[in-house]
Design a protein around this motif. Structure first.
Motif, PDB file in Angstrom:
ATOM      1  N   HIS A 185       0.774  -1.238   0.000  1.00 53.94           N
ATOM      2  CA  HIS A 185       0.000   0.000   0.000  1.00 53.94           C
ATOM      3  C   HIS A 185       0.809   1.293   0.000  1.00 53.94           C
ATOM      4  O   HIS A 185       0.249   2.344  -0.321  1.00 53.94           O
ATOM      5  CB  HIS A 185      -0.934   0.021   1.216  1.00 53.94           C
ATOM      6  N   ALA A 186       2.063   1.249   0.404  1.00 52.85           N
ATOM      7  CA  ALA A 186       2.793   2.510   0.580  1.00 52.85           C
ATOM      8  C   ALA A 186       4.209   2.459   0.018  1.00 52.85           C
ATOM      9  O   ALA A 186       5.021   3.330   0.328  1.00 52.85           O
ATOM     10  CB  ALA A 186       2.839   2.874   2.064  1.00 52.85           C
ATOM     11  N   HIS A 187       4.507   1.485  -0.778  1.00 54.26           N
ATOM     12  CA  HIS A 187       5.876   1.238  -1.232  1.00 54.26           C
ATOM     13  C   HIS A 187       6.582   2.495  -1.745  1.00 54.26           C
ATOM     14  O   HIS A 187       7.671   2.824  -1.300  1.00 54.26           O
ATOM     15  CB  HIS A 187       5.878   0.155  -2.311  1.00 54.26           C
ATOM     16  N   ASP A 188       5.974   3.184  -2.689  1.00 51.07           N
ATOM     17  CA  ASP A 188       6.608   4.370  -3.274  1.00 51.07           C
ATOM     18  C   ASP A 188       6.073   5.674  -2.699  1.00 51.07           C
ATOM     19  O   ASP A 188       6.381   6.750  -3.222  1.00 51.07           O
ATOM     20  CB  ASP A 188       6.418   4.363  -4.791  1.00 51.07           C
ATOM     21  N   ALA A 189       5.319   5.596  -1.619  1.00 54.45           N
ATOM     22  CA  ALA A 189       4.693   6.787  -1.051  1.00 54.45           C
ATOM     23  C   ALA A 189       5.511   7.409   0.075  1.00 54.45           C
ATOM     24  O   ALA A 189       4.981   8.075   0.940  1.00 54.45           O
ATOM     25  CB  ALA A 189       3.300   6.429  -0.542  1.00 54.45           C
ATOM     26  N   TYR A 190       6.817   7.215   0.028  1.00 49.16           N
ATOM     27  CA  TYR A 190       7.662   7.812   1.072  1.00 49.16           C
ATOM     28  C   TYR A 190       7.943   9.275   0.749  1.00 49.16           C
ATOM     29  O   TYR A 190       7.936   9.690  -0.417  1.00 49.16           O
ATOM     30  CB  TYR A 190       8.969   7.035   1.248  1.00 49.16           C
ATOM     31  N   ALA A 191       8.189  10.047   1.791  1.00 50.07           N
ATOM     32  CA  ALA A 191       8.489  11.472   1.622  1.00 50.07           C
ATOM     33  C   ALA A 191       9.930  11.658   1.182  1.00 50.07           C
ATOM     34  O   ALA A 191      10.234  12.496   0.337  1.00 50.07           O
ATOM     35  CB  ALA A 191       8.227  12.233   2.914  1.00 50.07           C
ATOM     36  N   ARG A 192      10.822  10.829   1.788  1.00 56.01           N
ATOM     37  CA  ARG A 192      12.222  10.895   1.380  1.00 56.01           C
ATOM     38  C   ARG A 192      12.981   9.677   1.903  1.00 56.01           C
ATOM     39  O   ARG A 192      12.597   9.063   2.894  1.00 56.01           O
ATOM     40  CB  ARG A 192      12.889  12.173   1.829  1.00 56.01           C
ATOM     41  N   LYS A 193      14.055   9.384   1.224  1.00 56.52           N
ATOM     42  CA  LYS A 193      14.951   8.332   1.672  1.00 56.52           C
ATOM     43  C   LYS A 193      15.934   8.976   2.641  1.00 56.52           C
ATOM     44  O   LYS A 193      16.537  10.003   2.337  1.00 56.52           O
ATOM     45  CB  LYS A 193      15.683   7.710   0.487  1.00 56.52           C
ATOM     46  N   LEU A 194      16.092   8.386   3.825  1.00 58.37           N
ATOM     47  CA  LEU A 194      16.950   8.970   4.841  1.00 58.37           C
ATOM     48  C   LEU A 194      18.382   8.451   4.742  1.00 58.37           C
ATOM     49  O   LEU A 194      19.315   9.143   5.098  1.00 58.37           O
ATOM     50  CB  LEU A 194      16.387   8.678   6.235  1.00 58.37           C
ATOM     51  N   LYS A 195      18.562   7.215   4.292  1.00 56.99           N
ATOM     52  CA  LYS A 195      19.907   6.620   4.121  1.00 56.99           C
ATOM     53  C   LYS A 195      19.900   5.762   2.898  1.00 56.99           C
ATOM     54  O   LYS A 195      18.965   5.135   2.537  1.00 56.99           O
ATOM     55  CB  LYS A 195      20.294   5.751   5.311  1.00 56.99           C
TER      56      LYS A 195
END
Length: 75
Positions: free
Chosen positions: A65-75
């Motif tokens: 449901h949220a695979h590509d729905a991140y705000a940003r990659k942190l590492k």
């Protein structure tokens, strides 16, 4: 970050951090992502936070449901 309990024993999630309207997730491959209400929706964040606390189902939920729905990659 809080260690994910991984009650099913096969999760792709290692640790998480719950923030207001967000959740940061560290995966077993070492990658870290921040999911926010703005990026994934408030309902999805609430569900992800509940699954993280329960220690089961978070990786599956993210994959479905949220695979590509991140705000940003942190590492």
């Amino acid at each position: 970050m809080t260690r994910y309990r991984n009650l099913a024993g096969d999760s792709g999630v290692r640790r998480y951090r719950i923030e207001p309207q967000a959740i940061a997730v560290e995966f077993v491959d070492g990658s870290h992502y921040l999911y926010t209400a703005a990026s994934a929706g408030a309902e999805a964040i609430a569900r992800m936070q509940a699954l993280a606390r329960a220690g089961r189902g978070l990786s599956t939920y993210i994959n479905r449901h949220a695979h590509d729905a991140y705000a940003r990659k942190l590492k």
